[in-house]
Design a protein around this motif. Structure first.
Motif, short mmCIF file in Angstrom:
data_model
loop_
_atom_site.label_atom_id
_atom_site.label_comp_id
_atom_site.label_asym_id
_atom_site.label_seq_id
_atom_site.Cartn_x
_atom_site.Cartn_y
_atom_site.Cartn_z
N ASP A 485 35.96 7.67 41.42
CA ASP A 485 35.99 7.76 39.96
C ASP A 485 35.79 9.18 39.44
O ASP A 485 35.36 9.39 38.31
N ILE A 486 36.08 10.16 40.27
CA ILE A 486 36.08 11.55 39.83
C ILE A 486 37.49 11.90 39.37
O ILE A 486 38.47 11.60 40.06
N ARG A 487 37.57 12.54 38.22
CA ARG A 487 38.88 12.93 37.70
C ARG A 487 39.10 14.43 37.90
O ARG A 487 38.14 15.20 37.97
N GLY A 488 40.36 14.80 37.98
CA GLY A 488 40.72 16.20 38.11
C GLY A 488 41.78 16.59 37.12
O GLY A 488 42.65 15.78 36.77
N SER A 527 30.85 13.40 32.31
CA SER A 527 31.23 12.99 33.66
C SER A 527 31.66 14.21 34.46
O SER A 527 32.11 15.22 33.89
N LEU A 528 31.49 14.13 35.78
CA LEU A 528 31.93 15.22 36.65
C LEU A 528 33.45 15.27 36.68
O LEU A 528 34.13 14.24 36.67
N GLN A 529 33.97 16.48 36.72
CA GLN A 529 35.42 16.66 36.72
C GLN A 529 35.78 17.83 37.63
O GLN A 529 35.02 18.80 37.75
N LEU A 530 36.92 17.74 38.29
CA LEU A 530 37.43 18.85 39.09
C LEU A 530 38.34 19.70 38.22
O LEU A 530 39.28 19.19 37.60
#
Length: 662
Positions: A485-488, A527-530
């Motif tokens: 569920d990490i988006r980039g 949220s964490l994002q790349l």
């Protein structure tokens, strides 16, 4: 975090402490400059005599900020001081005889240069003839004989005892103020000065290392806590910034300051950085913001013309890209050169010709010293100067073509081509499960980041991408989601999705991501994002590249020396082939005998095309199979044998292992 610190050159606990928690105590002693003692005494004598002092600065953010630091200090301590900043469009860079004569006529007894003067031999000789003492404070490269100045404060003077060579011009001015304050026991608003020098350090593109990093770090702490300089505060306000980071100096505040100098209004910068009237300062800040918009419009039109010249004449095939235009605004050609360099990753020279005189800005790539390149054809210039990565010159129009020929010859003579590969650094290879809030917090300790101290970047190999697509009106940005569920987000990388038709076939296998960790905030939720800085399919997962590479290795006697890994853009370690993998390929072929096996299929999601084809070659050498390729399929015939085959000791397996070993 420890791994990254060591990779960045930390060798002791104390050195690491200075890196992570810089303080004023970490700054070097200004009296380590060889001429500092006598320079301080000469300035003290000027105060005793009420002698008129003039600061002669440069018109860019570095020079004007340096003048502001020195002017504020001297003025507040009762010195008889004024300043002169040449108009970029009329006077040009550096010391010139006409304004020097005006200063002599006005009774100036001591001239202090800021961010210029190290190559002004003739002009300083003129000053000496008229009993005008000159103190040079500069940070540019020294070439030839040093000027006969009363004193020179420049860390790049050959043989200088000063331990750090990469201060900007404002940084050198700051060191002079430090010395004056200490020796003469004068009041020094160090926070105000540090805020200014932090901005100039980033804007002037000097490395954020050692003393520079300490100054920028402290400047950011001041500005984000309780700022002191009202001019910088006004600039921050019109820029609608809240939390300031180093990149804001380089890409938001710095361009507004530089715009004034580029368009011939540099005096306004000193007014901004030394003023106290809040109403006037807001007006000045807004004026600079408006000037920056004018600069952006000019830049856009000139960049368009320059790029058209590059493309129509195929100049991007040259090692050094050189474009020449008529009456291009000399104030923005440096930015245009930077934009072209970023696009093609070649050294770039942009020359604007007007009334038979060319003015040029140069930008280079890592490893190729553009200043030394200019030195090789110095006979063609009216004047030149700069650093290893950025420089400039003036030239008569008739000398442009012979200069172009000679500088290209110089490039070939020093092997310029090896520097034209854009190598993107990264700090560590991580797994998806290591993307955590804790890691993001650790990365923040490496701020401030910039040239010489880039933001922490990670490589993620073969991430489990569950979806990928584009976004933006023109679909020019990339978006993706990982299984956890990490988006980039990759701005400008939309083409990666459009031009990778095999991605849907192999389920995004073989993708490598270069990224920074970031936070996405939407409707109050974080949220964490790349933040994707680069993305590619590992060449061993590209069918055509894999076939060519396997063929090259098989045919070569010594692949380590004969096969150019850089041409394939392959990391040798990725080519390692295990005995278990060869065995797996054998069983796969045996099961599918007669029907063919695709070299790129979801059924073999963990098996790259390179490893599949190389395993086939090894099995053929061992006499276990015969095989052929057709339309991306491997058709094989199993050769039955009772003889035990030692795969590990086949010539090809040994050759491959030697190729990838150190």
């Amino acid at each position: 975090m420890a791994e990254i610190l060591i990779n960045r050159g930390m060798t002791s606990v104390e050195e690491t402490r200075r890196y992570l928690n810089p303080t004023l105590d970490d700054l070097h002693d200004p009296f380590l400059f060889d001429d500092m003692e006598k320079v301080v005494k000469r300035i003290a004598k000027a105060k005793e005599r009420n002698e008129k002092i003039c600061l002669y600065g440069d018109y860019d953010a570095d020079g004007t900020t340096g003048v502001s630091i020195l002017f504020s200090f001297l003025k507040s301590n009762g010195f008889n001081v004024t300043y002169f900043i040449p108009n970029r469009l009329i006077t040009g860079y550096g010391l010139h005889l006409d304004p020097l004569q005006d200063l002599i006529d006005a009774g100036v007894g001591l001239l202090i240069t800021v961010d210029n003067g190290i190559s002004a031999n003739d002009q300083i000789g003129f000053c000496n003839q008229h009993n005008l003492d000159v103190i040079v404070t500069d940070h540019h490269e020294c070439h030839g004989t040093l000027p006969a100045a009363f004193g020179i404060i420049n860390p790049k003077v050959p043989g200088s005892s000063y331990p750090f060579k990469e201060l900007c011009g404002a940084g050198v001015a700051f060191k002079l103020v430090q010395a004056l304050s200490a020796r003469l026991e004068l009041a020094f608003d160090i926070q105000n000065a540090v805020e200014c020098v932090a901005l100039a350090t980033v804007a002037d593109l000097v490395p954020l290392q050692n003393e520079n990093r300490s100054l920028v770090s402290m400047g950011l702490d001041y500005l984000n806590a309780k700022p002191k300089n009202p001019g910088i505060q006004a600039l921050i306000e019109v820029s609608e910034l809240t939390q300031i980071k180093a990149w804001h100096f380089g890409f938001v505040l710095g361009p507004k300051i530089n715009a004034a100098g580029r368009l011939g209004e540099a005096n306004h910068i000193v007014d901004l950085l030394t003023g106290t009237d809040s109403v006037k300062l807001m007006e000045l800040a807004q004026f600079l913001s408006d000037e920056n918009r004018k600069r952006q419009d000019l830049e856009s039109s000139i960049l368009e013309a320059a790029l058209a010249q590059v493309e129509t004449r195929s100049l991007n095939k040259d090692d050094i890209i050189i474009v020449v235009g008529e009456k291009w605004h000399s104030g923005v050609i440096g930015i245009v050169a930077s934009r072209i360099q970023e696009k093609y990753y070649n050294p770039v020279i942009v020359i604007s010709v007007e009334d038979g005189i060319g003015k040029a800005s140069c930008r280079s790539v890592e490893g190729f010293n553009i200043f030394e390149a200019l030195q090789s054809c110095g006979e063609y210039f009216s004047s030149f100067g700069g650093h290893d990565q950025a420089a400039g010159f003036s030239i008569k129009a008739e000398n442009i073509n012979p200069m172009i020929e000679k500088i290209k010859e110089y490039g070939e003579s020093v092997g310029i081509k090896k520097h034209l590969i854009n190598k993107i650094p990264y700090d560590a290879i991580i797994e998806e499960q290591e993307i955590t809030w804790e890691l993001l917090s650790d990365c923040s300790h490496f701020e401030p980041c910039g040239l010489g101290n880039p933001g922490v970047q990670f490589v993620i190999n073969k991430p489990e991408i569950v979806s990928m697509g584009t976004m933006g009106k023109e679909s020019n940005h990339l978006r993706l989601s990982l299984r956890n569920d990490i988006r980039g987000v990759g701005f400008g990388f939309g083409d990666f999705y459009h031009f990778q038709p095999d991605l849907g076939v192999n389920g995004f296998q073989g993708v490598e991501i270069l990224c920074r960790l970031d936070v996405n905030e939407y409707r109050g939720n974080k949220s964490l994002q790349l933040q994707i800085k680069d993305i590619r399919v590992n060449p061993i997962w590209d069918s055509e590249t894999a076939m060519l590479l396997v063929k090259s290795i098989v045919r070569s006697e010594n692949p380590k020396s004969e096969v150019d890994m850089t041409a394939y853009d392959v990391n040798p370690g990725d080519l390692r082939l295990l005995r278990e993998t060869v065995k797996r390929v054998y069983l796969l072929l045996k099961k599918a005998e007669g029907s063919g096996v695709s070299i790129q299929t979801k059924k073999n999601a963990e098996l790259s095309p390179f490893h599949l084809l190389m395993a086939c070659e090894i099995l053929r050498e061992a006499g276990l199979i015969a095989y052929g390729l057709k339309d991306g399929l491997v058709f094989s015939k199993i050769i039955e044998t009772r003889e035990k085959k030692d795969i590990q000791n086949t010539k090809l397996m040994i050759k491959l292992e030697k190729m990838i070993s150190d």
